[in-house]
Design a protein around this motif. Sequence first.
Motif, PDB file in Angstrom:
ATOM      1  N   ALA A  15      10.633   1.522   6.094  1.00 26.22           N
ATOM      2  CA  ALA A  15      11.186   2.556   6.880  1.00 26.22           C
ATOM      3  C   ALA A  15      11.806   1.939   8.158  1.00 26.22           C
ATOM      4  O   ALA A  15      10.822   1.217   8.889  1.00 26.22           O
ATOM      5  N   LEU A  16      12.792   2.034   8.341  1.00 26.42           N
ATOM      6  CA  LEU A  16      13.455   1.325   9.684  1.00 26.42           C
ATOM      7  C   LEU A  16      13.991   2.210  10.663  1.00 26.42           C
ATOM      8  O   LEU A  16      14.816   3.029  10.364  1.00 26.42           O
ATOM      9  N   VAL A  17      13.331   2.444  11.818  1.00 26.42           N
ATOM     10  CA  VAL A  17      13.699   3.508  12.717  1.00 26.42           C
ATOM     11  C   VAL A  17      14.167   2.801  14.038  1.00 26.42           C
ATOM     12  O   VAL A  17      13.968   1.860  14.498  1.00 26.42           O
ATOM     13  N   ASP A  18      15.595   3.668  14.326  1.00 23.53           N
ATOM     14  CA  ASP A  18      16.373   3.268  15.642  1.00 23.53           C
ATOM     15  C   ASP A  18      16.593   4.421  16.332  1.00 23.53           C
ATOM     16  O   ASP A  18      17.000   5.462  15.543  1.00 23.53           O
ATOM     17  N   GLU A  19      16.753   4.338  17.810  1.00 23.27           N
ATOM     18  CA  GLU A  19      17.124   5.669  18.300  1.00 23.27           C
ATOM     19  C   GLU A  19      18.503   5.808  18.556  1.00 23.27           C
ATOM     20  O   GLU A  19      19.030   6.982  18.824  1.00 23.27           O
ATOM     21  N   ALA A  72       5.196   7.816   5.417  1.00 28.59           N
ATOM     22  CA  ALA A  72       4.439   6.955   5.257  1.00 28.59           C
ATOM     23  C   ALA A  72       4.892   5.701   4.277  1.00 28.59           C
ATOM     24  O   ALA A  72       5.544   6.044   3.213  1.00 28.59           O
ATOM     25  N   ARG A  73       4.911   4.518   4.702  1.00 28.45           N
ATOM     26  CA  ARG A  73       5.814   3.474   3.939  1.00 28.45           C
ATOM     27  C   ARG A  73       4.678   2.048   3.925  1.00 28.45           C
ATOM     28  O   ARG A  73       3.740   1.994   4.788  1.00 28.45           O
ATOM     29  N   ASP A  74       4.970   1.148   3.218  1.00 25.85           N
ATOM     30  CA  ASP A  74       4.234   0.059   3.148  1.00 25.85           C
ATOM     31  C   ASP A  74       4.654  -0.769   4.709  1.00 25.85           C
ATOM     32  O   ASP A  74       3.313  -0.927   5.163  1.00 25.85           O
ATOM     33  N   VAL A  75       5.647  -0.752   5.307  1.00 21.83           N
ATOM     34  CA  VAL A  75       6.052  -1.257   6.147  1.00 21.83           C
ATOM     35  C   VAL A  75       7.021  -0.533   7.206  1.00 21.83           C
ATOM     36  O   VAL A  75       7.875   0.039   6.808  1.00 21.83           O
ATOM     37  N   LEU A  76       6.581  -0.305   8.310  1.00 24.52           N
ATOM     38  CA  LEU A  76       7.376   0.595   9.342  1.00 24.52           C
ATOM     39  C   LEU A  76       7.843  -0.152  10.211  1.00 24.52           C
ATOM     40  O   LEU A  76       7.138  -1.075  10.927  1.00 24.52           O
ATOM     41  N   ASP A 131      -3.174   9.739  18.261  1.00 26.96           N
ATOM     42  CA  ASP A 131      -4.774   9.509  18.896  1.00 26.96           C
ATOM     43  C   ASP A 131      -5.343   8.563  17.821  1.00 26.96           C
ATOM     44  O   ASP A 131      -6.204   8.004  18.381  1.00 26.96           O
ATOM     45  N   ASP A 132      -4.895   8.436  16.772  1.00 23.57           N
ATOM     46  CA  ASP A 132      -5.531   7.469  15.757  1.00 23.57           C
ATOM     47  C   ASP A 132      -5.261   5.961  16.045  1.00 23.57           C
ATOM     48  O   ASP A 132      -5.740   5.268  15.437  1.00 23.57           O
ATOM     49  N   GLY A 133      -4.208   5.781  17.074  1.00 25.88           N
ATOM     50  CA  GLY A 133      -3.829   4.662  17.290  1.00 25.88           C
ATOM     51  C   GLY A 133      -2.961   3.875  16.404  1.00 25.88           C
ATOM     52  O   GLY A 133      -2.662   2.766  16.803  1.00 25.88           O
ATOM     53  N   ARG A 134      -2.509   4.268  15.499  1.00 24.76           N
ATOM     54  CA  ARG A 134      -1.697   3.773  14.649  1.00 24.76           C
ATOM     55  C   ARG A 134      -0.482   4.609  13.945  1.00 24.76           C
ATOM     56  O   ARG A 134       0.643   4.079  13.803  1.00 24.76           O
ATOM     57  N   THR A 135      -0.438   6.009  14.198  1.00 19.58           N
ATOM     58  CA  THR A 135       0.633   6.951  13.763  1.00 19.58           C
ATOM     59  C   THR A 135       1.503   6.809  14.922  1.00 19.58           C
ATOM     60  O   THR A 135       0.937   7.159  15.975  1.00 19.58           O
ATOM     61  N   LEU A 136       2.797   6.606  14.897  1.00 22.59           N
ATOM     62  CA  LEU A 136       3.729   6.700  15.827  1.00 22.59           C
ATOM     63  C   LEU A 136       4.377   8.061  15.998  1.00 22.59           C
ATOM     64  O   LEU A 136       4.879   8.702  14.817  1.00 22.59           O
ATOM     65  N   ARG A 182       6.216  12.099  12.301  1.00 22.27           N
ATOM     66  CA  ARG A 182       4.911  11.393  12.414  1.00 22.27           C
ATOM     67  C   ARG A 182       5.114  10.066  11.434  1.00 22.27           C
ATOM     68  O   ARG A 182       5.690  10.128  10.278  1.00 22.27           O
ATOM     69  N   LEU A 183       5.153   8.848  11.908  1.00 21.19           N
ATOM     70  CA  LEU A 183       5.416   7.596  11.030  1.00 21.19           C
ATOM     71  C   LEU A 183       4.204   6.758  10.911  1.00 21.19           C
ATOM     72  O   LEU A 183       3.503   6.226  11.980  1.00 21.19           O
ATOM     73  N   ARG A 184       4.035   6.336   9.700  1.00 24.06           N
ATOM     74  CA  ARG A 184       2.926   5.498   9.326  1.00 24.06           C
ATOM     75  C   ARG A 184       3.264   4.378   8.541  1.00 24.06           C
ATOM     76  O   ARG A 184       4.272   4.295   7.556  1.00 24.06           O
ATOM     77  N   GLY A 185       2.616   3.337   8.805  1.00 26.63           N
ATOM     78  CA  GLY A 185       2.728   2.219   7.787  1.00 26.63           C
ATOM     79  C   GLY A 185       1.775   1.232   7.616  1.00 26.63           C
ATOM     80  O   GLY A 185       0.986   1.317   8.828  1.00 26.63           O
ATOM     81  N   ARG A 186       1.531   0.667   6.601  1.00 21.45           N
ATOM     82  CA  ARG A 186       0.110  -0.299   6.229  1.00 21.45           C
ATOM     83  C   ARG A 186       0.670  -1.389   7.441  1.00 21.45           C
ATOM     84  O   ARG A 186      -0.585  -1.950   7.917  1.00 21.45           O
ATOM     85  N   HIS A 187       1.634  -1.753   7.639  1.00 20.04           N
ATOM     86  CA  HIS A 187       2.060  -3.116   8.322  1.00 20.04           C
ATOM     87  C   HIS A 187       3.143  -2.320   9.483  1.00 20.04           C
ATOM     88  O   HIS A 187       3.916  -1.398   9.168  1.00 20.04           O
TER      89      HIS A 187
END
Length: 474
Positions: free
Chosen positions: A31-35, A4-8, A84-89, A100-105
């Motif tokens: 957090a910056l995610v790339d495949e 979890a970070r401020d911005v994902l 299922d929460d619609g926010r967690t990637l 599991r990845l979360r961000g306030r933004h």
Amino acid sequence: MTMARDVLIVGGGPAGLSAAARLAAAGLTVALVDEQPELGGQYYRRPSPAAPGDHRPEGGRLIARVRGLGVDCLTGHLVWGVADDGRTLLATGPDGVPVRLRGRHVIVATGAYERTHPFPGWQLPGVTTPGFAQHLAAADGTPVGERVLVAGSGPFLLPVACSLLDAGAQVVGVAEAGHPYRPSLRAAASLRHPARLRELAGYTARLARARVPLWQGRVVTRATGDGQVSSVTLAATADPARPVRTLDVDAVCVGYGFRPQPELARLLGCEIRADAVTGDAEPVTDRFGRTSRPGVYVIGEAAGIGGVHLARARGLMAAAHILARENGSSPGEIGRLAAEIRRLDRFTSLNESLYPSPAQLQDVLSRALTGDTIVCRCESVTAADVRAAVVERAGGDLNATKSWSRAGMGPCQGRFCGFAVAGIVRDASGGEPCGVPVFPARQPVRPVPVETLLALGEQAEQAEQAGQAEGAAG
């Protein structure tokens, strides 16, 4: 694992990198995610060790800045769904372990994929997209063939042809579906963009020195060969049934520009619309990149095709808006970025006016497809199969056509065939397909290892057991 970070940020191309650098410099955790195994996206893709030099050193500098600012760079991580929460990637790492990845933004900067359209023989070895050829030539110094035709539509064809020449290929010609290089009043508006004009002049001069012909109003209608493409047929765009030239080649690169990747935005529940000019599905965003989902932004090519300069400006604008909400970023920064985006938008509009619209090309090319042409390569579905599904079962419904014909049900999930299938549906039904003209997004949006899904299920079961134990103890 949960992060979890401020911005994902999902997507490490120019837009995502620009946003990450600005946000991290202001003190937010990012957090910056790339495949891909390395940051940069397609435009700033890092060259292989065997390639001479760095064809885009500014990308290397931007990547180094992002890493130096302490951004958590999760390369090799595929984001494939939403919890299922619609926010967690939901993502999977290089080792297949679910993350599991979360961000306030959340910033979606997933970029674009190339717009392809089938023709007889497009499944032959040696038939590629311009982007693939550009990657091999510019990043690796390897041409896709010795005698190469570059065809399709859009300004991207010219730099691809030049990169192939630099890599040692013989470019037998560039076939552009429209007439963008013919003098006109609209073309004169390009004088307001001298930097882009210099780029164009450099490409055309390079092609002229190599005596590469540039044919306008021409499209590829057939490729033939025994186990490998050996010849390709060009026809007039206005009349694809009329062949005008056949060329001997061992590679052909065909593409009609780029399409946004809206799958993740759709899974997050963002409102999507069909662009009137391109027919593409695009997230509905405001000038800051905000979507209909609070806290979710879509930037760069994922928000609409406009080139690297616009992508970077959109990334900076989303970052500036987030900072304004977090700590009162200067209104002057937003004003400067808004002016820059308006200027770049004008250039994008000029480009769109000079080249044939993808929606127009879709109609022309779809009507010209012979029934035995394979449209969906994953499922071996022909144009006749799609037309039959429309007429007999689905009417103008694109998703129903997918169900009845299986077009778009393979591993690519319609990323390659979706543009063509939508055109066939519209043509066969005599009108617009119902709803947004792309296949619906389903998760996983990319194939993921079975081990990842099993591990995710085990994690959920363990979490449930821990919750039950905690409840019993209470």
